[in-house]
Design a protein around this motif. Sequence first.
Motif, PDB file in Angstrom:
ATOM      1  N   ARG A 190       0.837  -1.199   0.000  1.00  0.00           N
ATOM      2  CA  ARG A 190       0.000   0.000   0.000  1.00  0.00           C
ATOM      3  C   ARG A 190       0.874   1.251   0.000  1.00  0.00           C
ATOM      4  N   GLU A 198       0.941   4.243  -2.789  1.00  0.00           N
ATOM      5  CA  GLU A 198       0.681   5.621  -2.370  1.00  0.00           C
ATOM      6  C   GLU A 198       1.862   6.532  -2.693  1.00  0.00           C
ATOM      7  N   GLU A 235      -3.794  -3.288  14.220  1.00  0.00           N
ATOM      8  CA  GLU A 235      -3.225  -2.783  12.963  1.00  0.00           C
ATOM      9  C   GLU A 235      -3.967  -3.350  11.766  1.00  0.00           C
ATOM     10  N   ASP A 246      -7.097  -1.504  11.243  1.00  0.00           N
ATOM     11  CA  ASP A 246      -6.809  -0.173  10.686  1.00  0.00           C
ATOM     12  C   ASP A 246      -6.502  -0.246   9.194  1.00  0.00           C
ATOM     13  N   GLU A 247      -5.862  -1.346   8.749  1.00  0.00           N
ATOM     14  CA  GLU A 247      -5.492  -1.477   7.346  1.00  0.00           C
ATOM     15  C   GLU A 247      -6.688  -1.774   6.447  1.00  0.00           C
ATOM     16  N   THR A 248      -7.741  -2.381   7.010  1.00  0.00           N
ATOM     17  CA  THR A 248      -8.904  -2.752   6.208  1.00  0.00           C
ATOM     18  C   THR A 248      -9.550  -1.510   5.603  1.00  0.00           C
ATOM     19  N   ARG A 264      -8.120   0.866   4.143  1.00  0.00           N
ATOM     20  CA  ARG A 264      -7.301   2.075   4.311  1.00  0.00           C
ATOM     21  C   ARG A 264      -6.931   2.720   2.975  1.00  0.00           C
ATOM     22  N   ASP A 272      -9.806   4.712   1.628  1.00  0.00           N
ATOM     23  CA  ASP A 272      -9.914   5.986   2.356  1.00  0.00           C
ATOM     24  C   ASP A 272      -8.839   6.958   1.891  1.00  0.00           C
ATOM     25  N   TRP A 273      -7.622   6.453   1.651  1.00  0.00           N
ATOM     26  CA  TRP A 273      -6.523   7.311   1.199  1.00  0.00           C
ATOM     27  C   TRP A 273      -6.863   7.949  -0.146  1.00  0.00           C
TER      28      TRP A 273
END
Length: 634
Positions: free
Chosen positions: A157, A161, A193, A196-198, A200, A203-204
């Motif tokens: 990821r 990004e 963590e 949080d990654e699910t 993500r 969302d970014w």
Amino acid sequence: MTDAYLDSPPLTDEQQAVVEQPWDARVLVTAGAGAGKTHTLVRRLDALCGHEDPDEALEAAEILVLTFSRAAARELRERIARHGERARRVRAQTFDAWAYGVLLQARPDEVWSTVGFDERITAAAQAIEKGALEAGDAVPPAHVVIDEVQDLLGSRRELVETLLDRYQDSCGFTVVGDAAQSVYGFQIDDPGERADETGRFFDWLRCSYPDDLVELHLSHNFRAATPEARIALAYGPRLQHVTDADEATELYEELRDLLLNPTNGLGDLTDPLTLDGLQNLSETCAVLTRDNRQALVISDLLHEHSVEHRLRRPLEERPVPYWVGELLRRTEATGLTEDRFRSLLAKIPLPYEPDASTLWTVLRRATRSTARNVLDLDGLRRSIATGGFPDEAADPETTRIVVSTVHRAKGLEFDRVIVLTPPPVADLRKQYKEEVDVPAEARALYVAMTRARQDLYHVHSPELPMFRRAGGRKSGRRYVGGWRAYDRFGVVAEAGDICRDNPPGHEGDAVATQAYLLEHVGSGQEVLLRKRHDLPMGEFQSPPYALMHNGREIGEASERFREGLFQVQKVNRTWDPWWPDEIHGLRVDVLETVTGSVAAGANAGLGDRGVWIVPRITGIGRYRRAADGEEQRA
């Protein structure tokens, strides 16, 4: 609008909307299972390369296409070759292969073949941030296409990004994903963590491009041709958003009830009718398991009953085909013309008809051959030694039956899918002592059930051995143990277990051994490791073991294997390790090309290239006594 793509289906309005976006658009496509995303991406690539306005058309080199697995990349390349009119030169690559290329461009003097998968991804992100794609003859992408973005986690990821951030003013993208098929969260150990990654990356994207992100959706299913294959599709929208364990448990149990419909049951894989159906199957079939342990046991069982199949490897394992080593050994030239390349390739025994034209083009590009119409053979050897051999030149997958974990089959489809009967959530929690991620289990079951075009079945899971890891470490060698701490019944084979430093048979006749491998040794055949003597090869190693095939030695265990076996057999500090006479039940995965020292090859009579063929082994090896063939244990 008439469709001019031979047998490819016409585009739906949803697909057309994706295809027609301009090259600099930022497009997020959510696509359910079997929604025709590969077909859509091929047409999207064609549109990017063949825009009617020359100023809007992109060159193939300006388009970067990334996907997770070699199988998915191969599928996309084959579709491009079959249905792409203008995008034929566009390359689809795995993240690892592309990151490796970036590192070779940015830091060519470093040895990247020994660096781990995640470390290479992280190093590539850092190199991009420092301008690696603008140096030398590198071409920064004008458009990035990425499949399965729901599984962009951690370092991958961050790589994507970093890439999109670096070129946000000059690069468009088309990314495709489905949160209902997010199944790689297990790669992150910490549950917090992982949560949080699910989602993500989604969302970014929405935060990074609040005004110009185009969100489109593909809703029609093209894969499932029967009611049985469609039974799980309705659960996709619900699974996209589930995070609560209770809600996920409900979804999992509902999917499980659908799968366990009596009409879908095959009973047991050893049932004569089931075996007869698999042995005479003319369609593609996948036997899907929850984890590697089940996959190994199922593969072993199918081998015992003479069912031809292949066990899907981990994504990061990329063996170089054996024909490459033979090609290099059959000539002393430093370069090959295309005619000479074709002539040599035609003399190498292969179980399929190779596409010589494609291989020639791919290898010349990978080796950066500068001489006109000549393949640089020193560059080809270097690509093997450094881990840069191109995925596009890997052997095609010709076996109709695949045994795979659900995770390794994601993004693929098969005529028939057989799923190992999933246990209830309560039993999962008992069976797997680590915390069970129920939302991930529900999504994995959904992925398994949506791989089928025609038939969806379930079979009982066979009895599984007790797998443990040496030293209790996550990276320790896997072995077959028992309830007692000192029980040792066997070890699990891994890539790199067979020595590559010296050619097989180097102490006898290496040339004859290479010929024997080519003529007599094939995938799926049984081999065993036999102890040569009782003297350990080092303080923290086992004695040496020879790899035997029908009574003939075809290799020897590597130092890595000897160290792993020592870890397994050294139960504790005071325990005196014992060494099995033989380790049987192992199979040949493939013959692969490897590189070693030029001196070792020359001394063995294999020429001055330092290239030869070795067997790669797989399976669950069981200990036994050489004298009577009985099981051997402490």
